[in-house]
Motif scaffolding. Sequence first.
Motif, PDB file in Angstrom:
ATOM      1  N   GLY A 183      56.961 -18.575  43.026  1.00  0.00           N
ATOM      2  CA  GLY A 183      56.363 -19.387  44.089  1.00  0.00           C
ATOM      3  C   GLY A 183      57.186 -19.345  45.362  1.00  0.00           C
ATOM      4  N   ALA A 184      58.507 -19.381  45.212  1.00  0.00           N
ATOM      5  CA  ALA A 184      59.371 -19.349  46.399  1.00  0.00           C
ATOM      6  C   ALA A 184      59.360 -17.982  47.072  1.00  0.00           C
ATOM      7  CB  ALA A 184      60.801 -19.721  46.010  1.00  0.00           C
ATOM      8  N   ASN A 185      59.120 -16.906  46.316  1.00  0.00           N
ATOM      9  CA  ASN A 185      59.107 -15.552  46.879  1.00  0.00           C
ATOM     10  C   ASN A 185      57.715 -15.117  47.331  1.00  0.00           C
ATOM     11  OD1 ASN A 185      61.829 -15.124  46.538  1.00  0.00           O
ATOM     12  ND2 ASN A 185      61.609 -14.155  44.546  1.00  0.00           N
TER      13      ASN A 185
ATOM     14  N   ALA B 285      56.073 -17.415  54.697  1.00  0.00           N
ATOM     15  CA  ALA B 285      55.481 -17.640  56.023  1.00  0.00           C
ATOM     16  C   ALA B 285      55.563 -19.118  56.398  1.00  0.00           C
ATOM     17  CB  ALA B 285      54.033 -17.164  56.033  1.00  0.00           C
ATOM     18  N   SER B 286      55.350 -20.013  55.437  1.00  0.00           N
ATOM     19  CA  SER B 286      55.425 -21.443  55.699  1.00  0.00           C
ATOM     20  C   SER B 286      56.841 -21.850  56.086  1.00  0.00           C
ATOM     21  CB  SER B 286      54.948 -22.208  54.471  1.00  0.00           C
ATOM     22  OG  SER B 286      55.106 -23.588  54.652  1.00  0.00           O
ATOM     23  N   LYS B 287      57.832 -21.365  55.356  1.00  0.00           N
ATOM     24  CA  LYS B 287      59.238 -21.688  55.669  1.00  0.00           C
ATOM     25  C   LYS B 287      59.644 -21.106  57.022  1.00  0.00           C
ATOM     26  CE  LYS B 287      60.167 -23.774  51.801  1.00  0.00           C
ATOM     27  NZ  LYS B 287      60.327 -25.196  51.728  1.00  0.00           N
ATOM     28  N   ALA B 288      59.168 -19.896  57.318  1.00  0.00           N
ATOM     29  CA  ALA B 288      59.478 -19.291  58.618  1.00  0.00           C
ATOM     30  C   ALA B 288      58.859 -20.096  59.753  1.00  0.00           C
ATOM     31  CB  ALA B 288      58.986 -17.849  58.652  1.00  0.00           C
TER      32      ALA B 288
ATOM     33  N   LEU C 112      51.659 -22.423  42.865  1.00  0.00           N
ATOM     34  CA  LEU C 112      53.071 -22.143  42.596  1.00  0.00           C
ATOM     35  C   LEU C 112      53.992 -22.752  43.642  1.00  0.00           C
ATOM     36  CD1 LEU C 112      52.913 -18.415  41.456  1.00  0.00           C
ATOM     37  CD2 LEU C 112      53.139 -20.449  40.052  1.00  0.00           C
ATOM     38  N   ILE C 113      53.418 -23.072  44.810  1.00  0.00           N
ATOM     39  CA  ILE C 113      54.238 -23.661  45.870  1.00  0.00           C
ATOM     40  C   ILE C 113      54.115 -25.172  45.763  1.00  0.00           C
ATOM     41  CG2 ILE C 113      54.568 -23.865  48.344  1.00  0.00           C
ATOM     42  CD1 ILE C 113      53.280 -21.130  48.616  1.00  0.00           C
TER      43      ILE C 113
END
Length: 194
Positions: A93-95, A101-104, A150-151
């Motif tokens: 989920g983190a990868n 894109a959300s974290k960026a 997964l996120i």
Amino acid sequence: MSAEATARRLPHPQSPIREERGPRLRPVEETAPRRRPKLVYALVALAGAVLIGAAQMGLTLATTHDSFVLADLKDQQRSLNLEAQALEEQLAGANSPQSLASKASELGMVVAGSASYLRLSDGTVVGAGTGADWTSSIDPNGAGAVANSLIEDRAAAAAAAGAAEQSAAGDAAAPPESDTPPALTDGLPTPSTH
């Protein structure tokens, strides 16, 4: 041939010579003293039987103990496999591209439009997106975003947990609702007919 010559030719049966030793059978005058069994042989046999029994009990206990240890190790391996599987799902989920894109986007990064290049000789930027005023038209957290199981949004999960704790603290006086029937304390319930 004469009878004398014939008698010489024929072998004479020889009678066995018996010596007189006395009568072979005789009456028993008294019984022979009974020999007692040796105590050492009995003790050795008894000690051997006890040692064999003790060895069998020891082997049985050892194999039983080993089977319990093996069962505990299998349970531990099963729980570790489940934990590893959960960690692999979190890593997937983190990868995921959506998560990245959300974290960026949260960090202020934008999706590049067209390629820009830096000329090393004079340090100028060459390309279509040369200005810092360029904004991306893609919003990974916008209305068009698709939910990903997964996120896990940690802030939303923490807020939901906090709300659940507050509602649990506020509803402490009220009994929790249950789908199970009430406990029977006085025997089976009977309908009142009067």
